[in-house]
Write a protein that holds these residues in place. Structure first.
Motif, short mmCIF file in Angstrom:
data_model
loop_
_atom_site.label_atom_id
_atom_site.label_comp_id
_atom_site.label_asym_id
_atom_site.label_seq_id
_atom_site.Cartn_x
_atom_site.Cartn_y
_atom_site.Cartn_z
N TYR A 49 8.09 157.22 39.50
CA TYR A 49 7.88 155.91 38.89
C TYR A 49 6.46 155.76 38.35
CZ TYR A 49 5.25 154.59 43.07
OH TYR A 49 4.33 154.53 44.08
N CYS A 59 5.05 165.16 37.63
CA CYS A 59 6.32 164.60 38.09
C CYS A 59 7.50 165.52 37.77
CB CYS A 59 6.56 163.23 37.46
SG CYS A 59 5.41 161.95 38.03
N ASP A 93 10.04 160.91 44.70
CA ASP A 93 9.82 159.50 44.98
C ASP A 93 8.60 158.94 44.26
OD1 ASP A 93 8.21 161.18 46.49
OD2 ASP A 93 7.94 159.71 48.10
N LYS A 94 7.82 159.80 43.58
CA LYS A 94 6.63 159.34 42.86
C LYS A 94 6.84 159.35 41.34
CE LYS A 94 4.15 158.90 46.57
NZ LYS A 94 3.12 159.90 46.91
N LYS A 151 8.87 166.18 34.96
CA LYS A 151 9.82 165.64 33.99
C LYS A 151 9.93 166.54 32.76
CE LYS A 151 9.37 160.84 35.39
NZ LYS A 151 9.12 159.44 34.98
N GLU A 176 6.41 156.66 34.68
CA GLU A 176 7.13 155.64 33.91
C GLU A 176 6.34 154.34 33.84
OE1 GLU A 176 9.81 155.98 32.10
OE2 GLU A 176 9.93 158.10 32.65
N SER A 177 5.62 154.02 34.92
CA SER A 177 4.83 152.79 34.93
C SER A 177 3.69 152.86 33.92
CB SER A 177 4.27 152.54 36.33
OG SER A 177 5.32 152.37 37.27
N VAL A 201 17.34 157.54 30.96
CA VAL A 201 16.40 157.86 32.04
C VAL A 201 16.78 159.16 32.72
CG1 VAL A 201 15.45 157.08 34.24
CG2 VAL A 201 15.87 155.43 32.40
N THR A 213 5.23 152.53 30.45
CA THR A 213 5.64 151.15 30.19
C THR A 213 4.44 150.28 29.86
OG1 THR A 213 7.53 151.40 31.69
CG2 THR A 213 6.84 149.16 31.15
#
Length: 324
Positions: free
Chosen positions: A78, A219, A75-76, A221, A81-82, A170, A85
């Motif tokens: 983002y 995260c 859930d974290k 990823k 990605e933030s 994504v 961005t």
């Protein structure tokens, strides 16, 4: 007050119009390099989509970063990605600052030609690397039991070519070594390091790059190796390509822009002229010693680039459609 605002608005509009005219002229000379770089972004996405069909979920590999950094949780995700961005948007806006501000040190079109050259070279290496060995993805949607961990065999080539943007990008799996997020981040930071004017912002940019690296691992990823390889690979790519590309003209000196590309015939003629002057005992104008280098299409000629794309596409479809 209204008179002052009107006068400043008029100056700003004239500046924007003049800058637009200049950049349009540069774009007319260099559009094929911009277009080629943008097309390769699709090719890169296509390659990442293709390797997802080959991905096989399995146990997460042992990773030093996973031991050292706490897991943020699904859930974290983002947060990473933030940050990315914000880096992408801020750099994109900065490249267009000559349209607004008086401190014009760069030409936007020429700068993006350079940035796309860095990206394309790094992405070619990335495609070769992640197709060489497919690792089980550490991301949550790539783990065993997730519906997104495996892609069903495509019914036709059109399904592969669509890429399923942006969900397919994504929620990709298998395109691990090395991190695409770090390619973009490091290319942007290195470019601002060279052409930016504020030292404090350069320091902040490098700090954000480090934070971005830690967040990607936290995260889950990417594996730590994906981030580490990106750090030295992208830096080396930028270093060597910078030696090949012509230096961007400094607008503050009033020198007319060097349009890309510098043709091989022009460079050969210029070198012959300089050698002739030296043989005759004549001095050479110091300005003639400025190295213009080669455009990034000199690194990959049109035929070589076409071969690379063709062979990459053939290899991709053979890998996809030869599997049971």
């Amino acid at each position: 007050m209204s008179l002052y605002i009107g006068r400043e608005a008029s100056k700003l509009w004239k500046r924007i119009c003049a800058e637009t005219t200049t950049e349009i002229n540069l774009l007319a000379e260099n559009w094929k390099y911009i277009l080629g770089g943008l097309i390769f972004q699709y090719v890169h996405g296509l390659a990442a989509r293709g390797v997802h069909y080959l991905h096989k979920p399995g146990p997460i590999l042992q990773d030093a970063g996973f031991y050292l950094l706490p897991e943020l949780g699904q859930d974290k995700g983002y947060i990473s990605e933030s940050v990315f961005t914000s880096v992408f948007v801020s750099f994109f806006l900065w490249t267009f600052h000559p349209f607004i501000f008086k401190t014009k040190k760069i030409y936007t079109v020429l700068l993006w030609c350079r940035v796309l050259a860095f990206l394309v070279a790094s992405q070619i290496l990335r495609i070769i690397t992640f197709y060489s060995t497919q690792l089980p993805g550490p991301n949550y949607h790539c783990r065993e039991g997730s519906k997104l961990a495996r892609l069903p065999h495509p019914d036709n080539a059109f399904e592969v070519l669509l890429i399923n943007f942006p969900k397919g990008v994504v929620y990709g799996c298998g395109d691990l070594i090395f991190s695409s997020h770090m390619i973009f981040t490091l290319v942007f930071v290195l470019t601002y390091q060279k052409y930016g004017s504020r030292r404090s912002m350069k320091q902040v940019a490098w700090l954000i790059a480090v934070i971005q690296s830690l967040l990607i691992v936290a995260c889950r990823k990417h594996y730590t190796v994906d981030v580490v390889v990106a750090w030295y690979t992208v830096n080396l790519v930028v270093f060597f390509i910078n030696k090949k590309l012509p230096e961007l003209p400094d607008r503050t000196s009033g020198v007319s822009p060097l349009l890309l590309p510098v043709s091989i015939s022009d460079k050969t003629a210029k070198n012959k002229e300089e050698n002739h002057k030296l043989l005759n005992g004549n001095s050479v104008d110091p300005a003639d010693w400025v190295q213009t280098g080669a455009s990034y299409f000199d690194l990959f000629s049109s035929s070589e680039l076409l071969n690379i794309v063709t062979y990459s596409g053939m290899t991709l479809f053979l890998l996809l459609f030869s599997r049971d």
